[in-house]
Each structure stands twice: as C-alpha cells, then as structure tokens.
Enzyme design. Structure first.
Site, mmCIF file in Angstrom:
data_model
loop_
_atom_site.group_PDB
_atom_site.id
_atom_site.type_symbol
_atom_site.label_atom_id
_atom_site.label_comp_id
_atom_site.label_asym_id
_atom_site.label_seq_id
_atom_site.Cartn_x
_atom_site.Cartn_y
_atom_site.Cartn_z
ATOM 1 N N SER A 139 0.854 -1.189 0.000
ATOM 2 C CA SER A 139 0.000 0.000 0.000
ATOM 3 C C SER A 139 0.890 1.240 0.000
ATOM 4 O O SER A 139 2.114 1.143 0.050
ATOM 5 C CB SER A 139 -0.907 0.005 1.235
ATOM 6 O OG SER A 139 -0.137 0.341 2.371
ATOM 7 N N LYS A 140 0.237 2.379 -0.023
ATOM 8 C CA LYS A 140 0.939 3.673 -0.055
ATOM 9 C C LYS A 140 2.019 3.761 1.020
ATOM 10 O O LYS A 140 3.038 4.415 0.830
ATOM 11 C CB LYS A 140 -0.069 4.805 0.153
ATOM 12 C CG LYS A 140 -0.772 5.198 -1.121
ATOM 13 C CD LYS A 140 0.029 6.265 -1.867
ATOM 14 C CE LYS A 140 -0.154 6.161 -3.355
ATOM 15 N NZ LYS A 140 0.991 5.701 -4.110
ATOM 16 N N ARG A 141 1.736 3.141 2.166
ATOM 17 C CA ARG A 141 2.703 3.188 3.272
ATOM 18 C C ARG A 141 4.069 2.675 2.835
ATOM 19 O O ARG A 141 5.091 3.055 3.388
ATOM 20 C CB ARG A 141 2.223 2.323 4.441
ATOM 21 C CG ARG A 141 1.225 2.979 5.366
ATOM 22 C CD ARG A 141 0.872 2.048 6.501
ATOM 23 N NE ARG A 141 0.406 0.749 6.003
ATOM 24 C CZ ARG A 141 1.053 -0.397 6.143
ATOM 25 N NH1 ARG A 141 2.203 -0.434 6.778
ATOM 26 N NH2 ARG A 141 0.560 -1.516 5.657
ATOM 27 N N GLU A 191 3.891 5.632 -11.028
ATOM 28 C CA GLU A 191 4.830 6.205 -10.055
ATOM 29 C C GLU A 191 6.246 5.685 -10.281
ATOM 30 O O GLU A 191 7.215 6.429 -10.147
ATOM 31 C CB GLU A 191 4.384 5.871 -8.625
ATOM 32 C CG GLU A 191 3.179 6.659 -8.164
ATOM 33 C CD GLU A 191 2.640 6.131 -6.849
ATOM 34 O OE1 GLU A 191 2.776 6.830 -5.837
ATOM 35 O OE2 GLU A 191 2.096 4.999 -6.831
#
Ligand code: GLU
Length: 499
Positions: free
Chosen positions: A261-263, A271
């Site tokens: 995830s983004k974490r 990206e």
C-alpha cells in the site's frame, strides 16, 4: 505448464477493472499473461472489466492502457487493437450477458429469484440461529414453476437471476497450475446471483461468459480470485463451455508482510515510471517476483521471458517487493547501456525534463554528452540521478553553491589554498584544445608529491571548487566536462574560502 493440447492455441487475457491505476500486482499479472502467450505462440487479450459503473472511469482506462504500453506488453486483441472476439469493454457486452443468463433460465440451469433483501437477511439470520453451517441462499425460489416465475417477471416484479447448482454437483476441484488441486466443498456453494435486479451481471458471471466467448484457455490472475473460481467453474458447466486451466498467482506484499500500500511507497506503475525506472528493468524485476527460469539469474531479458516463461515455475508463496533489489536491477540495465545510448535515452531527456537543456538546441556536441554519460553512468541508479550529477555543468561559475560540509572538510583546511594555487598553475599550462581528462590528470598527478600532501588534500579542494561538493566522477572527467575557463574561474572563486 505449457499448453497441453497443441490443437488448441493458447489464448490468455488480462482483465483489469478501471477503478484505479495499474498497480504492481496487476502489472505482474499482465506480464505473466503476456509472457505465457508469447512463450506459447498464443494470443494475449486485453479486456477492460468496466461493469462497476460507480468506480470505473475512462481516465483510469487510459492510465491502464498507457501503463501497459510503457511496460511494453503489446496486446493482440483488445482496445485499439480490435480483434474477432470483441467488443473488449464489458460495458459494451451487457446484451451478451443478458442473453446468456436468459438462455440458462430457459434451459432450467438458472432461475428467477424474487426474494427481497429483507427476506434474504431474515433467512440468513434464521440459519445462524439454528446453527446451520450453511448460511448461503436457501433456494427459496428454486422450485417456483417457470411459467409462474415468467408471469411475475412480465408483471414487472423485481428479480435477480440465480444459477441452479446441480443437486449432485459434488465438490468442485480446481486444477490450478500454481496451487495444484484445490478442493471446494459443494456444501459451500449456494445458488449465487448471476444477474442483479438492476440488469447488470455479477463478476463471476460476466467473466465466465467472456472467457468462454473469447476462447480463453488459461486464466492467469491474482490469487485473491481463487475463492471465486468454484463458482466460475459452475458457470462454465452451466454454459456447456470447457473449463480453462487456472493459474492463481500470489499477491505482492511489502517488506513487513502486509499488503502493498501507499505506506510502502510507490504502488502504481506510473509512479515507478515517473521515479525513473526503466521499463525493461521494471518488467524484469516484477517477472522474477515469484518466477525464475533457473535458480540463479536476477537479470532476465524481455526476450528470454517471452520465450522461456512457464507456469511450472511460478511460486505460490506471497512475493515480497524489495525496493533495494529493484534499484539494483535498474542500475544493471542502466549500466549495460552504451555511452551513446545512455546519453540519448537517459541523460539528455532527463536534462530536458529538469529544464537544463532544450531538446531542440542541445548546448554541447555529441562527444561531450558521451563523455558525460561515461562519467555519470556508473553512479546512476535511477535516471533522474544524472540531473544532480550534471548540475554543476549547468550553473554559472558565480552561482555555484558549495556544500558547507565539503567546505569544512576539504576547502577550509590548511594547505587547501596551496593546492588550489598549484592546481591552477598546472592546469593553465594545458592548451585549450588539449583539455582532456588524460592531460588534466597528467598535470595534476605530480602535485601531491610536490606539495608534500596526501592525494585527498590536493584533489578534494579542486573538486569542491569545481562542483561544489566532494563527490564527482574522476577529477579528469569532471574538469574536462566543465571546460578550462570555467575550471580556472571556479578555482579563483574558491581561493578566498581555502585555508
Ligand atoms: N476485473 C477483475 C480484476 O481486476 C478480473 C479478475 C479476473 O482476471 O478474472 O480483479
């Protein structure tokens, strides 16, 4: 597993839902499908599963297509490519799902259900209360007389369509190319909905109607769909279509073992592209997360992937995303470029992107860029790294900023002034047209002995004067790129700072 029946050419599909960007997990699924198709001279189909109208967007579809193109995963059939089995957007196939569901009703393999959400909930609660291990649909509408059901539909009563799981179906065994035989208990299969009251198909139905109609031979997808598979097998059987080979590949997890995830940093293909990873390196890295042609290789070219990929060697264990390893692979690909390629594909585009160069009017000649490529390439892990390395070459002498730590460590030290004086004198002797790395090094090499100082004490002040910091390629290349006049000007400018 290679294609077991050579008479049936391999057809595989990647079927993203355009509810978000293409994430690394989806990208790996796409890569495996593509590679499997290529390795078996098969057909790779891209299908857009956009039946969720609230979350699917045209913008996401475009982002996914762009990401697929960047990854170099060319599809043989699908959006823009066309093909004989289209359309390739599920929203353009709604009539097909309706017809297929209708046909199953007519054949007695599916039936109309008129239960309201409230009735369903009450039935479920009753099952809980009597400790029934089966809490799925209680088959309330399964035995309504077909003529009566049709009359209720015609009268406008809301309905769903449910599949009629045959009484004698028994356990469903999914023969998975990655997981082996996975047995699903028949008791857990209820008569699930294939068509909703709002006239849309459910995922398990639409997917199978499409996979059957498109002649898909191998379904390669994330193992979050393994639990859907017994239901899909039941739909294939109801449709009278051959069940394809399934291959459920593992999820990609972060280093902490949790879902990526983004974490964990970047998760979408975009990206990674924007961060400066090379498509080839990214595809190489993702392909090897859970598959390997042998136990050894970390660098496997796209060509090798496309000829050697096989489901036999796909691991069922979760794959762990390791950014350091990805960086390593990326650097390997960058370092394998020739200086000319690196200059053209990496250095100039990055300098243009940073606003330091104008694509239409490069500031230097080709030889200069190749020298810069040679100097910077070994120190480049991600393409944009070159900008930081080259910045000293795009800064006016009077604007060069000095790194305070480098000044303290090297420039303000006693003897640095002598080193700069001696360097300036030696460098002045080199004629402008002979200003090359070798001549520069030959001029500077004797200085430590002459001054009775260590090499670092002599060369580091020169480096700080020229680039502003203490890290740069070899001093010869560093100064050759900068040019004689700028080198002398910068030495002069640094002298007052020197100890
Ligand atoms: N649209 C589904 C997804 O993105 C496809 C799953 C499948 O491959 O069957 O998860």
């Amino acid at each position: 597993m290679s294609n077991t029946n050579p008479a049936t050419p391999v057809r595989v599909r990647f079927a993203p839902s355009p509810t978000g960007k293409l994430h690394v997990g989806g990208a790996r699924t796409a890569i495996y499908n593509w590679a499997f198709a290529r390795a078996n001279n098969g057909t790779f189909i891209l299908r857009i599963d956009d039946t969720d109208p609230t979350r699917s967007t045209e913008e996401n579809t475009q982002i996914i297509l762009r990401a697929m193109r960047w990854l170099g995963l060319d599809w043989d059939e699908g959006p823009e490519a066309g093909g004989d089995f289209g359309p390739y957007f599920q929203t353009q196939r709604l009539d097909l799902y309706r017809e297929a569901a209708q046909r199953l009703v007519e054949q007695g393999r599916a039936y109309y259900c008129f239960c309201t959400p409230q009735q369903l909930e009450e039935a479920r609660q009753a099952a809980v209360d009597r400790h029934d291990s089966f809490q799925g649909y209680q088959r309330t509408c399964r035995n309504i007389d077909p003529a009566e059901a049709q009359a209720r539909v015609d009268a406008g009563e809301p309905y769903t369509i449910r599949i009629k799981v045959p009484e004698d179906r028994g356990d469903v065994v999914v023969h998975d190319a990655v997981h082996g035989d996975v047995i699903f208990n028949a008791k857990e299969l209820d008569d699930f909905i294939i068509f909703r009251s709002d006239g849309t198909p459910t995922y398990n139905f639409a997917t199978v109607v499409d996979d059957a109609a498109m002649g898909i031979t191998h379904v390669i997808r994330g193992d979050d769909h393994l639990s859907n598979t017994p239901r899909q097998v039941v739909v294939y059987e109801a449709l009278g279509a051959p069940v394809p080979t399934f291959a459920h590949i593992s999820m990609i997890l972060g280093a902490d073992g949790k879902k990526l995830s983004k974490r964990h940093g970047a998760t979408s293909v975009e990206e990674y592209r924007d961060a400066g990873y090379l498509s080839d390196a990214f595809v190489n890295y993702l392909a090897l997360l859970g598959w390997a042609p042998d136990g050894e290789s970390t660098i496997v070219s796209r060509q090798r992937l496309a000829s050697e990929f096989s489901l036999d060697h796909v691991s069922k264990n979760p794959a762990i995303m390791d950014p350091a390893k990805l960086d390593y692979v990326n650097a390997e690909y960058l370092h394998a470029l020739s200086n000319e390629e690196f200059a053209r594909e990496i250095l100039l585009p990055e300098l243009v992107r940073a606003g330091l160069e104008d694509e239409a009017a490069p500031l230097h000649d080709a030889a200069w860029y190749e020298l810069a490529a040679e100097a910077f390439k070994p120190r480049t892990t991600l393409s944009p790294d070159v900008v930081g390395q080259a910045r000293y070459l795009y800064t006016a002498d009077e604007d060069l900023e000095y790194d305070p730590k480098a000044v303290k460590r090297w420039l303000s030290k006693q003897g640095a002034g002598d080193a700069l004086d001696a360097a300036e004198q030696a460098l002045q002797q080199i004629p402008k047209d002979q200003w090359h790395a070798a001549a520069i090094e030959a001029a500077l090499d004797p200085l430590p002995a002459e001054l009775g100082m260590g090499k670092g004490k002599v060369f580091q002040p020169i480096r700080v004067a020229a680039v502003g910091g203490s890290a740069s390629p070899g001093i010869g290349e560093t100064l050759e790129l900068l040019g004689k006049e700028h080198t002398i000007a910068r030495i002069d400018r640094a002298k007052p700072l020197a100890g």
